[in-house]
Scaffold this active site. Structure first.
Site, PDB file in Angstrom:
ATOM      1  N   LYS A   1      -2.681   5.899  -4.460  1.00 30.55           N
ATOM      2  CA  LYS A   1      -3.793   6.817  -4.139  1.00 30.55           C
ATOM      3  C   LYS A   1      -3.596   8.180  -4.802  1.00 30.55           C
ATOM      4  O   LYS A   1      -2.458   8.633  -4.984  1.00 30.55           O
ATOM      5  CB  LYS A   1      -3.886   7.028  -2.612  1.00 30.55           C
ATOM      6  CG  LYS A   1      -3.820   5.746  -1.806  1.00 30.55           C
ATOM      7  CD  LYS A   1      -4.036   5.958  -0.323  1.00 30.55           C
ATOM      8  CE  LYS A   1      -3.715   4.692   0.458  1.00 30.55           C
ATOM      9  NZ  LYS A   1      -2.301   4.572   0.858  1.00 30.55           N
TER      10      LYS A   1
ATOM     11  N   TYR B   1       3.099   9.720  -0.483  1.00 30.37           N
ATOM     12  CA  TYR B   1       4.194   9.142   0.313  1.00 30.37           C
ATOM     13  C   TYR B   1       5.551   9.352  -0.361  1.00 30.37           C
ATOM     14  O   TYR B   1       6.591   9.108   0.229  1.00 30.37           O
ATOM     15  CB  TYR B   1       3.988   7.639   0.554  1.00 30.37           C
ATOM     16  CG  TYR B   1       2.691   7.251   1.224  1.00 30.37           C
ATOM     17  CD1 TYR B   1       1.862   8.201   1.812  1.00 30.37           C
ATOM     18  CD2 TYR B   1       2.274   5.922   1.267  1.00 30.37           C
ATOM     19  CE1 TYR B   1       0.665   7.844   2.406  1.00 30.37           C
ATOM     20  CE2 TYR B   1       1.085   5.555   1.871  1.00 30.37           C
ATOM     21  CZ  TYR B   1       0.273   6.524   2.430  1.00 30.37           C
ATOM     22  OH  TYR B   1      -0.907   6.146   3.008  1.00 30.37           O
TER      23      TYR B   1
ATOM     24  N   HIS C   1      -7.632   9.481  -1.991  1.00 27.49           N
ATOM     25  CA  HIS C   1      -6.972   9.436  -0.680  1.00 27.49           C
ATOM     26  C   HIS C   1      -7.844  10.055   0.427  1.00 27.49           C
ATOM     27  O   HIS C   1      -7.951   9.500   1.517  1.00 27.49           O
ATOM     28  CB  HIS C   1      -5.618  10.153  -0.778  1.00 27.49           C
ATOM     29  CG  HIS C   1      -4.608   9.695   0.205  1.00 27.49           C
ATOM     30  ND1 HIS C   1      -3.256   9.674  -0.073  1.00 27.49           N
ATOM     31  CD2 HIS C   1      -4.712   9.248   1.492  1.00 27.49           C
ATOM     32  CE1 HIS C   1      -2.599   9.222   0.986  1.00 27.49           C
ATOM     33  NE2 HIS C   1      -3.463   8.964   1.941  1.00 27.49           N
TER      34      HIS C   1
ATOM     35  N   ASP D   1       0.846  -1.197   0.000  1.00 26.73           N
ATOM     36  CA  ASP D   1       0.000   0.000   0.000  1.00 26.73           C
ATOM     37  C   ASP D   1       0.878   1.242   0.000  1.00 26.73           C
ATOM     38  O   ASP D   1       1.559   1.539   0.977  1.00 26.73           O
ATOM     39  CB  ASP D   1      -0.890   0.012   1.245  1.00 26.73           C
ATOM     40  CG  ASP D   1      -1.833   1.205   1.258  1.00 26.73           C
ATOM     41  OD1 ASP D   1      -2.927   1.094   0.679  1.00 26.73           O
ATOM     42  OD2 ASP D   1      -1.454   2.264   1.819  1.00 26.73           O
TER      43      ASP D   1
HETATM   44  N1  NAP Z   1      -5.290   6.293   3.642  1.00 30.32           N
HETATM   45  C1  NAP Z   1      -4.738   7.033   4.563  1.00 30.32           C
HETATM   46  O1  NAP Z   1      -5.112   8.195   4.764  1.00 30.32           O
HETATM   47  C2  NAP Z   1      -3.646   6.460   5.395  1.00 30.32           C
HETATM   48  C3  NAP Z   1      -3.167   7.168   6.526  1.00 30.32           C
HETATM   49  C4  NAP Z   1      -2.150   6.583   7.292  1.00 30.32           C
HETATM   50  C5  NAP Z   1      -1.665   5.338   6.942  1.00 30.32           C
HETATM   51  N2  NAP Z   1      -2.131   4.687   5.828  1.00 30.32           N
HETATM   52  C6  NAP Z   1      -1.601   3.362   5.410  1.00 30.32           C
HETATM   53  O2  NAP Z   1      -1.652   2.468   6.531  1.00 30.32           O
HETATM   54  C7  NAP Z   1      -0.334   1.948   6.753  1.00 30.32           C
HETATM   55  C8  NAP Z   1      -0.133   1.627   8.224  1.00 30.32           C
HETATM   56  O3  NAP Z   1      -0.393   2.747   9.025  1.00 30.32           O
HETATM   57  P1  NAP Z   1       0.760   3.553   9.798  1.00 30.32           P
HETATM   58  O4  NAP Z   1       2.017   3.401   9.082  1.00 30.32           O
HETATM   59  O5  NAP Z   1       0.232   4.949  10.011  1.00 30.32           O
HETATM   60  O6  NAP Z   1       0.781   2.909  11.255  1.00 30.32           O
HETATM   61  P2  NAP Z   1       0.776   1.433  11.918  1.00 30.32           P
HETATM   62  O7  NAP Z   1       0.980   0.376  10.900  1.00 30.32           O
HETATM   63  O8  NAP Z   1      -0.423   1.377  12.788  1.00 30.32           O
HETATM   64  O9  NAP Z   1       2.040   1.532  12.883  1.00 30.32           O
HETATM   65  C9  NAP Z   1       3.343   1.706  12.399  1.00 30.32           C
HETATM   66  C10 NAP Z   1       4.215   1.987  13.616  1.00 30.32           C
HETATM   67  O10 NAP Z   1       4.192   0.871  14.501  1.00 30.32           O
HETATM   68  C11 NAP Z   1       5.517   0.336  14.641  1.00 30.32           C
HETATM   69  N3  NAP Z   1       5.370  -1.122  14.608  1.00 30.32           N
HETATM   70  C12 NAP Z   1       5.006  -1.889  13.544  1.00 30.32           C
HETATM   71  N4  NAP Z   1       4.946  -3.191  13.885  1.00 30.32           N
HETATM   72  C13 NAP Z   1       5.279  -3.256  15.191  1.00 30.32           C
HETATM   73  C14 NAP Z   1       5.421  -4.323  16.103  1.00 30.32           C
HETATM   74  N5  NAP Z   1       5.180  -5.588  15.750  1.00 30.32           N
HETATM   75  N6  NAP Z   1       5.797  -4.036  17.383  1.00 30.32           N
HETATM   76  C15 NAP Z   1       6.032  -2.756  17.751  1.00 30.32           C
HETATM   77  N7  NAP Z   1       5.911  -1.698  16.932  1.00 30.32           N
HETATM   78  C16 NAP Z   1       5.545  -1.935  15.655  1.00 30.32           C
HETATM   79  C17 NAP Z   1       6.324   0.884  13.476  1.00 30.32           C
HETATM   80  O11 NAP Z   1       7.669   1.058  13.853  1.00 30.32           O
HETATM   81  P3  NAP Z   1       8.936   0.797  12.878  1.00 30.32           P
HETATM   82  O12 NAP Z   1       8.531   1.157  11.471  1.00 30.32           O
HETATM   83  O13 NAP Z   1       9.973   1.703  13.444  1.00 30.32           O
HETATM   84  O14 NAP Z   1       9.272  -0.647  13.036  1.00 30.32           O
HETATM   85  C18 NAP Z   1       5.654   2.233  13.247  1.00 30.32           C
HETATM   86  O15 NAP Z   1       6.154   3.188  14.158  1.00 30.32           O
HETATM   87  C19 NAP Z   1       0.573   3.067   6.220  1.00 30.32           C
HETATM   88  O16 NAP Z   1       1.910   2.651   6.048  1.00 30.32           O
HETATM   89  C20 NAP Z   1      -0.151   3.442   4.955  1.00 30.32           C
HETATM   90  O17 NAP Z   1       0.133   2.491   3.947  1.00 30.32           O
HETATM   91  C21 NAP Z   1      -3.111   5.225   5.062  1.00 30.32           C
END
Ligand code: NAP
Length: 303
Positions: free
Chosen positions: A103, A78, A136, A73
């Site tokens: 997106k 990004y 998005h 994704d």
């Molecule tokens: N459509 C939208 O508006 C929108 C908005 C936000 C996000 N997204 C999508 O959703 C995806 C995921 O969301 P996100 O990146 O915001 O947050 P997330 O996946 O909820 O959390 C990522 C964070 O958690 C940490 N983490 C991951 N796995 C872990 C584990 N097993 N144990 C401990 N910590 C862990 C990562 O650290 P490290 O990376 O340092 O390991 C990072 O700091 C994004 O990458 C993007 O593709 C979409």
């Protein structure tokens, strides 16, 4: 193909190249592939690359593909589409094995502008098509999302976006797309984690036949110190991250955790040999506080 969980078909066992050219076995076949309106089935567990710096993205995506993720994704916003495309092409996997989402960002709303933005994404990715193209954010202040959606419908007809959907749309935005164009988005990618469970929106999705995809599924790590989740993790000898990913899968969400840490990339995928009980699911359901960590979709225009 063989039967997967809940009767969903799963892709066959496959192999991928690691970043250093080695070949590793994968567990890609463990992930359910959920039918997606108008497109190829979507692997329920994917890998997000928001806030992955462009210089690290190719290596991180190569790692995810080697572990077995077959769903990536990204987004124009990004600024790492080029590196995502590079990693997919270098993986040695057939293009059809990897499900890719990108997106259209907020400055690119409107029929012509959205089409231009799509072709710019495709050029950066250096791919012939994307599996899923999402609006998005709705940006209600600009009131252009219906026109943007008309462009998406045409990109889908041309086969360039195999499936089309939206992100951060609220029930009124979804209903307006359906009533004004007759085309229902395949999926709505929304902020969804133990502290923001969106029961009303998920109900609306079920009514309209829209899949729910969870972004920031781990609440960007904030849910992982929660005593309820930590306690359940201890019961299963698993990490809190694995418990939260498992909770999403059992709810039926498409889920896209992000990590740049190799052990966490592996850990978040290693969730297919344990199951949360009904009581454990209920305990996590009880953590909903309606708390957003991201922007409000009704008002968000730009970061
Ligand atoms: N459509 C939208 O508006 C929108 C908005 C936000 C996000 N997204 C999508 O959703 C995806 C995921 O969301 P996100 O990146 O915001 O947050 P997330 O996946 O909820 O959390 C990522 C964070 O958690 C940490 N983490 C991951 N796995 C872990 C584990 N097993 N144990 C401990 N910590 C862990 C990562 O650290 P490290 O990376 O340092 O390991 C990072 O700091 C994004 O990458 C993007 O593709 C979409």
């Amino acid at each position: 193909m063989r039967p997967g969980p809940r009767g969903i078909r799963c892709h066959a066992y496959s192999r991928a190249q690691t970043g250093d050219g080695g070949e590793v076995s994968t567990q890609a076949d463990s992930v359910a592939r959920i039918p997606l309106r108008g497109g190829s089935p979507i692997p329920q567990l994917g890998f997000g690359v928001f806030q992955v710096p462009p210089r690290d993205t190719a290596e991180v995506v190569a790692k995810a593909l080697a572990v077995g993720y077959r769903h990536i994704d990204t987004a124009a916003a990004y600024r790492n589409e080029a590196q995502v495309g590079q990693a997919i092409r270098a993986s040695g996997l057939d293009r059809g094995e990897v499900f890719l989402t990108t997106k259209c960002f907020n400055d690119d709303h409107g029929y012509e502008q959205a089409k231009r933005a799509f072709h710019a994404s495709l050029a950066r990715l250096e791919l012939d098509y994307v599996d899923l193209y999402l609006i998005h954010w709705p940006v209600p202040a600009h009131d252009l999302y219906v026109e943007t959606w008309r462009a998406f419908i045409d990109l889908h007809s041309e086969g360039l976006a195999r499936a089309i959907g939206v992100s951060n749309f609220q029930p009124a935005h979804l209903r307006r797309l359906v009533s004004e164009t007759g085309q229902t988005p395949a999926i709505n990618q929304v902020e969804l984690h133990p502290y923001l469970q969106q029961p009303g929106l998920r109900h609306e999705h079920r009514e309209l036949g829209i899949l729910t995809e969870a972004w920031s599924p781990l609440a960007q790590g904030r849910a992982l110190g929660d005593p309820t989740i930590v306690g359940i993790a201890a019961e299963h000898s698993r990490s809190a991250g694995q418990v939260v990913v498992r909770w999403h899968l059992q709810l039926g969400n498409v889920v896209i955790p992000k990590s740049v840490t190799p052990e966490r990339i592996e850990q978040n995928f290693d969730v297919f040999d344990f199951e949360l009980s009904g009581a454990e699911m209920e305990a996590i359901n009880g953590l909903d506080a309606g708390t957003r960590i991201g922007p409000d979709p009704e008002t968000f225009v730009r970061p």
